[in-house]
Design a protein around this motif. Structure first.
Motif, PDB file in Angstrom:
ATOM      1  N   THR A 153       0.885  -1.165   0.000  1.00  0.00           N
ATOM      2  CA  THR A 153       0.000   0.000   0.000  1.00  0.00           C
ATOM      3  C   THR A 153       0.919   1.210   0.000  1.00  0.00           C
ATOM      4  OG1 THR A 153      -1.603  -1.222   1.272  1.00  0.00           O
ATOM      5  CG2 THR A 153      -1.856   1.185   1.246  1.00  0.00           C
ATOM      6  N   ILE A 154       0.933   1.888  -1.151  1.00  0.00           N
ATOM      7  CA  ILE A 154       1.879   3.001  -1.312  1.00  0.00           C
ATOM      8  C   ILE A 154       1.509   4.149  -0.367  1.00  0.00           C
ATOM      9  CG2 ILE A 154       2.663   4.804  -2.920  1.00  0.00           C
ATOM     10  CD1 ILE A 154       3.893   2.155  -3.657  1.00  0.00           C
ATOM     11  N   ILE A 155       2.500   4.656   0.332  1.00  0.00           N
ATOM     12  CA  ILE A 155       2.315   5.880   1.130  1.00  0.00           C
ATOM     13  C   ILE A 155       2.414   7.043   0.140  1.00  0.00           C
ATOM     14  CG2 ILE A 155       3.343   7.309   2.952  1.00  0.00           C
ATOM     15  CD1 ILE A 155       4.460   4.572   4.100  1.00  0.00           C
ATOM     16  N   PRO A 156       1.348   7.834  -0.008  1.00  0.00           N
ATOM     17  CA  PRO A 156       1.335   8.815  -1.106  1.00  0.00           C
ATOM     18  C   PRO A 156       2.196  10.058  -0.847  1.00  0.00           C
ATOM     19  CG  PRO A 156      -0.704   8.953   0.132  1.00  0.00           C
ATOM     20  CD  PRO A 156       0.078   7.826   0.753  1.00  0.00           C
ATOM     21  N   ASN A 185       5.204  19.334   4.368  1.00  0.00           N
ATOM     22  CA  ASN A 185       6.068  19.055   5.509  1.00  0.00           C
ATOM     23  C   ASN A 185       5.555  17.817   6.255  1.00  0.00           C
ATOM     24  OD1 ASN A 185       3.943  19.867   7.149  1.00  0.00           O
ATOM     25  ND2 ASN A 185       4.763  21.925   7.496  1.00  0.00           N
ATOM     26  N   ASP A 186       6.227  17.452   7.334  1.00  0.00           N
ATOM     27  CA  ASP A 186       5.864  16.235   8.066  1.00  0.00           C
ATOM     28  C   ASP A 186       4.414  16.287   8.573  1.00  0.00           C
ATOM     29  OD1 ASP A 186       8.585  15.810   7.762  1.00  0.00           O
ATOM     30  OD2 ASP A 186       8.808  14.913   9.753  1.00  0.00           O
ATOM     31  N   GLU A 187       4.018  17.460   9.066  1.00  0.00           N
ATOM     32  CA  GLU A 187       2.657  17.594   9.610  1.00  0.00           C
ATOM     33  C   GLU A 187       1.621  17.344   8.511  1.00  0.00           C
ATOM     34  OE1 GLU A 187       5.159  19.577  10.503  1.00  0.00           O
ATOM     35  OE2 GLU A 187       5.224  19.094  12.628  1.00  0.00           O
ATOM     36  N   HIS A 188       1.865  17.907   7.335  1.00  0.00           N
ATOM     37  CA  HIS A 188       0.949  17.654   6.216  1.00  0.00           C
ATOM     38  C   HIS A 188       0.913  16.162   5.889  1.00  0.00           C
ATOM     39  CE1 HIS A 188       2.108  21.948   4.906  1.00  0.00           C
ATOM     40  NE2 HIS A 188       0.872  21.998   5.338  1.00  0.00           N
ATOM     41  N   ALA A 189       2.092  15.552   5.846  1.00  0.00           N
ATOM     42  CA  ALA A 189       2.160  14.123   5.484  1.00  0.00           C
ATOM     43  C   ALA A 189       1.365  13.296   6.481  1.00  0.00           C
ATOM     44  CB  ALA A 189       3.612  13.663   5.422  1.00  0.00           C
ATOM     45  N   MET A 190       1.501  13.618   7.762  1.00  0.00           N
ATOM     46  CA  MET A 190       0.777  12.844   8.795  1.00  0.00           C
ATOM     47  C   MET A 190      -0.724  12.997   8.626  1.00  0.00           C
ATOM     48  SD  MET A 190       3.002  13.160  12.245  1.00  0.00           S
ATOM     49  CE  MET A 190       3.609  14.819  12.109  1.00  0.00           C
ATOM     50  N   LEU A 223      -2.316  13.898   5.718  1.00  0.00           N
ATOM     51  CA  LEU A 223      -2.826  13.501   4.403  1.00  0.00           C
ATOM     52  C   LEU A 223      -2.555  12.044   4.049  1.00  0.00           C
ATOM     53  CD1 LEU A 223      -1.542  16.627   2.435  1.00  0.00           C
ATOM     54  CD2 LEU A 223      -3.946  16.063   2.816  1.00  0.00           C
ATOM     55  N   ALA A 224      -1.478  11.480   4.597  1.00  0.00           N
ATOM     56  CA  ALA A 224      -0.984  10.210   4.053  1.00  0.00           C
ATOM     57  C   ALA A 224      -1.012   9.069   5.059  1.00  0.00           C
ATOM     58  CB  ALA A 224       0.425  10.408   3.514  1.00  0.00           C
ATOM     59  N   ASP A 225      -1.702   9.262   6.171  1.00  0.00           N
ATOM     60  CA  ASP A 225      -1.847   8.185   7.147  1.00  0.00           C
ATOM     61  C   ASP A 225      -0.485   7.581   7.512  1.00  0.00           C
ATOM     62  OD1 ASP A 225      -3.207   6.506   8.833  1.00  0.00           O
ATOM     63  OD2 ASP A 225      -3.569   4.979   7.299  1.00  0.00           O
ATOM     64  N   VAL A 226       0.420   8.459   7.895  1.00  0.00           N
ATOM     65  CA  VAL A 226       1.760   8.009   8.258  1.00  0.00           C
ATOM     66  C   VAL A 226       2.141   8.710   9.566  1.00  0.00           C
ATOM     67  CG1 VAL A 226       2.881   9.763   6.775  1.00  0.00           C
ATOM     68  CG2 VAL A 226       4.109   7.669   7.322  1.00  0.00           C
ATOM     69  N   GLU A 227       2.833   7.982  10.433  1.00  0.00           N
ATOM     70  CA  GLU A 227       3.172   8.554  11.743  1.00  0.00           C
ATOM     71  C   GLU A 227       4.551   9.203  11.720  1.00  0.00           C
ATOM     72  OE1 GLU A 227       2.667   5.525  14.705  1.00  0.00           O
ATOM     73  OE2 GLU A 227       0.654   5.055  13.952  1.00  0.00           O
ATOM     74  N   GLN A 228       4.757  10.087  12.701  1.00  0.00           N
ATOM     75  CA  GLN A 228       6.042  10.803  12.797  1.00  0.00           C
ATOM     76  C   GLN A 228       7.228   9.831  12.810  1.00  0.00           C
ATOM     77  OE1 GLN A 228       6.493  14.718  13.643  1.00  0.00           O
ATOM     78  NE2 GLN A 228       8.039  13.805  12.329  1.00  0.00           N
ATOM     79  N   VAL A 229       7.098   8.799  13.631  1.00  0.00           N
ATOM     80  CA  VAL A 229       8.206   7.850  13.769  1.00  0.00           C
ATOM     81  C   VAL A 229       8.459   7.118  12.437  1.00  0.00           C
ATOM     82  CG1 VAL A 229       6.607   6.195  14.821  1.00  0.00           C
ATOM     83  CG2 VAL A 229       9.042   5.854  15.101  1.00  0.00           C
ATOM     84  N   LEU A 237      11.954   8.731  -4.355  1.00  0.00           N
ATOM     85  CA  LEU A 237      11.604   7.378  -3.911  1.00  0.00           C
ATOM     86  C   LEU A 237      10.151   7.330  -3.462  1.00  0.00           C
ATOM     87  CD1 LEU A 237      14.661   6.518  -1.589  1.00  0.00           C
ATOM     88  CD2 LEU A 237      14.367   5.889  -4.005  1.00  0.00           C
ATOM     89  N   GLU A 238       9.575   6.122  -3.559  1.00  0.00           N
ATOM     90  CA  GLU A 238       8.257   5.876  -2.963  1.00  0.00           C
ATOM     91  C   GLU A 238       8.381   4.674  -2.024  1.00  0.00           C
ATOM     92  OE1 GLU A 238       4.979   5.619  -5.746  1.00  0.00           O
ATOM     93  OE2 GLU A 238       5.853   7.193  -6.993  1.00  0.00           O
ATOM     94  N   PHE A 239       7.696   4.757  -0.910  1.00  0.00           N
ATOM     95  CA  PHE A 239       7.677   3.649   0.044  1.00  0.00           C
ATOM     96  C   PHE A 239       6.246   3.150   0.200  1.00  0.00           C
ATOM     97  CE2 PHE A 239      11.517   5.945   0.982  1.00  0.00           C
ATOM     98  CZ  PHE A 239      12.435   4.961   1.334  1.00  0.00           C
ATOM     99  N   GLY A 240       6.121   1.858   0.558  1.00  0.00           N
ATOM    100  CA  GLY A 240       4.791   1.297   0.781  1.00  0.00           C
ATOM    101  C   GLY A 240       4.829   0.318   1.938  1.00  0.00           C
ATOM    102  N   ARG A 241       3.630  -0.029   2.413  1.00  0.00           N
ATOM    103  CA  ARG A 241       3.525  -1.027   3.487  1.00  0.00           C
ATOM    104  C   ARG A 241       3.172  -2.374   2.874  1.00  0.00           C
ATOM    105  NH1 ARG A 241       1.200   3.411   5.907  1.00  0.00           N
ATOM    106  NH2 ARG A 241       2.117   3.991   7.900  1.00  0.00           N
ATOM    107  N   ASN A 242       3.933  -3.405   3.232  1.00  0.00           N
ATOM    108  CA  ASN A 242       3.605  -4.746   2.721  1.00  0.00           C
ATOM    109  C   ASN A 242       2.608  -5.427   3.651  1.00  0.00           C
ATOM    110  OD1 ASN A 242       5.074  -5.649   4.882  1.00  0.00           O
ATOM    111  ND2 ASN A 242       6.773  -6.464   3.671  1.00  0.00           N
ATOM    112  N   LYS A 243       2.279  -6.683   3.316  1.00  0.00           N
ATOM    113  CA  LYS A 243       1.260  -7.416   4.069  1.00  0.00           C
ATOM    114  C   LYS A 243       1.628  -7.548   5.552  1.00  0.00           C
ATOM    115  CE  LYS A 243      -1.354 -11.710   3.542  1.00  0.00           C
ATOM    116  NZ  LYS A 243      -1.207 -13.079   3.025  1.00  0.00           N
ATOM    117  N   ALA A 244       2.920  -7.691   5.799  1.00  0.00           N
ATOM    118  CA  ALA A 244       3.394  -7.838   7.183  1.00  0.00           C
ATOM    119  C   ALA A 244       3.369  -6.501   7.934  1.00  0.00           C
ATOM    120  CB  ALA A 244       4.803  -8.419   7.172  1.00  0.00           C
TER     121      ALA A 244
END
Ligand code: ADP
Ligand code: UDP
Length: 237
Positions: free
Chosen positions: A85-88, A133-138, A140-146, A178-185
């Motif tokens: 699942t690509i992190i946009p 920025n990081d705040e926007h990403a968190m 908009l993109a369902d991603v945490e700071q860590v 680069l693009e990162f995504g979450r795998n099944k695990a």
């Protein structure tokens, strides 16, 4: 090998892999687009170059311990990858100034960034992939700071390895996406492609641009340039 077409983007088609529900077949197209799709052309054979170059990059990164979606090459224009699942959020790493940052911040091309800059862009064609920025990403993109911290650290690690990889074929790595995504695990792994479409590469001797800028800026024969990169990789030890 290929099942249903799940998605067609600007540069690749994405198919379900027939034998494994957790895998995809990425089929590299011959299309080139720039300026958010405003400039378009077809270069017969381009898909092959990006597929084979990207596969070599992912093989190298795997040797260096970078977790990625890459499973294996299938043929000249297709590769098997792990479904994520690509992190946009597009992560851009810059060693030397070029492209949008020169216009946005008035920085002269070739300015050296020490340490390298990491920028985030929201992957959203309708908005023209804006800088965020990081705040926007968190938000908009369902991603945490860590996770963002982990992604940026991985991107800088990838930068170190890619600089050496391209240095070995006499190219300077100015910047890349680069693009990162979450795998099944649930693990965050490097996804998408790493190719002269997504990197800026400058010949170390002549300074010549050897990437998609050849198309963006009408500098010459794109296929010949991509072919030179593949040939240098094939000849390298
Ligand atoms: P775009 O969507 O920007 O036009 P492409 O034409 O390269 O780009 O399409 C490939 C699509 O596949 C991209 O949206 C990319 O985020 C997505 N993708 C890349 N790797 C994976 C993966 N391992 N799992 C799921 N989607 C992926
Ligand atoms: N890039 C990319 N896809 C994008 C935007 C940028 O692969 O949607 C790559 C681009 O090829 C370059 C780097 O990311 O290597 C930085 O691009 P920049 O922000 O300078 O944008 P551009 O000048 O391409 O508009």
């Amino acid at each position: 090998m290929k099942g249903e077409l799940l998605y067609e983007g600007k540069a690749k088609q994405v198919f379900q892999a027939e034998s494994n529900n957790d895998q995809l077949v990425l089929s590299y197209k011959n299309d080139a687009t720039a300026f958010n799709g405003e400039k378009k052309a077809v270069f017969s054979g381009k898909g092959k170059y990006n597929n084979l170059i990207s596969a070599r990059v992912f093989d190298y990164l795997r040797e260096k311990g970078i977790p990625s979606h890459f499973v294996r090459s299938l043929n000249d224009s297709e590769q098997l990858v792990e479904k994520t699942t690509i992190i946009p959020v597009e992560i851009v790493v810059r060693n030397l100034a070029a492209g949008s940052i020169t216009r946005r911040l008035g920085i002269e091309e070739k300015t050296v960034f020490t340490p390298p800059l990491v920028e985030l862009f929201y992957k959203q064609d309708e908005l023209g992939d804006p800088l965020i920025n990081d705040e926007h990403a968190m938000m908009l993109a369902d991603v945490e700071q860590v996770e963002l911290k982990q992604i940026k650290a991985m991107a800088l690690e990838v930068n170190k390895h890619l600089q050496a990889f391209f240095e070995n074929i006499n190219l300077k790595l100015a910047d890349f996406k680069l693009e990162f995504g979450r795998n099944k695990a649930g693990d965050i792994i490097l996804s998408d492609e790493v190719s002269p479409d997504t990197c800026r590469l400058w010949d170390k001797d002549s300074g010549a641009k050897m990437d998609k800028d050849v198309f963006r800026e009408d500098l010459g024969d794109l296929l010949q340039v991509y072919n030179t990169i593949l040939q240098r990789l094939e000849a390298a030890v």
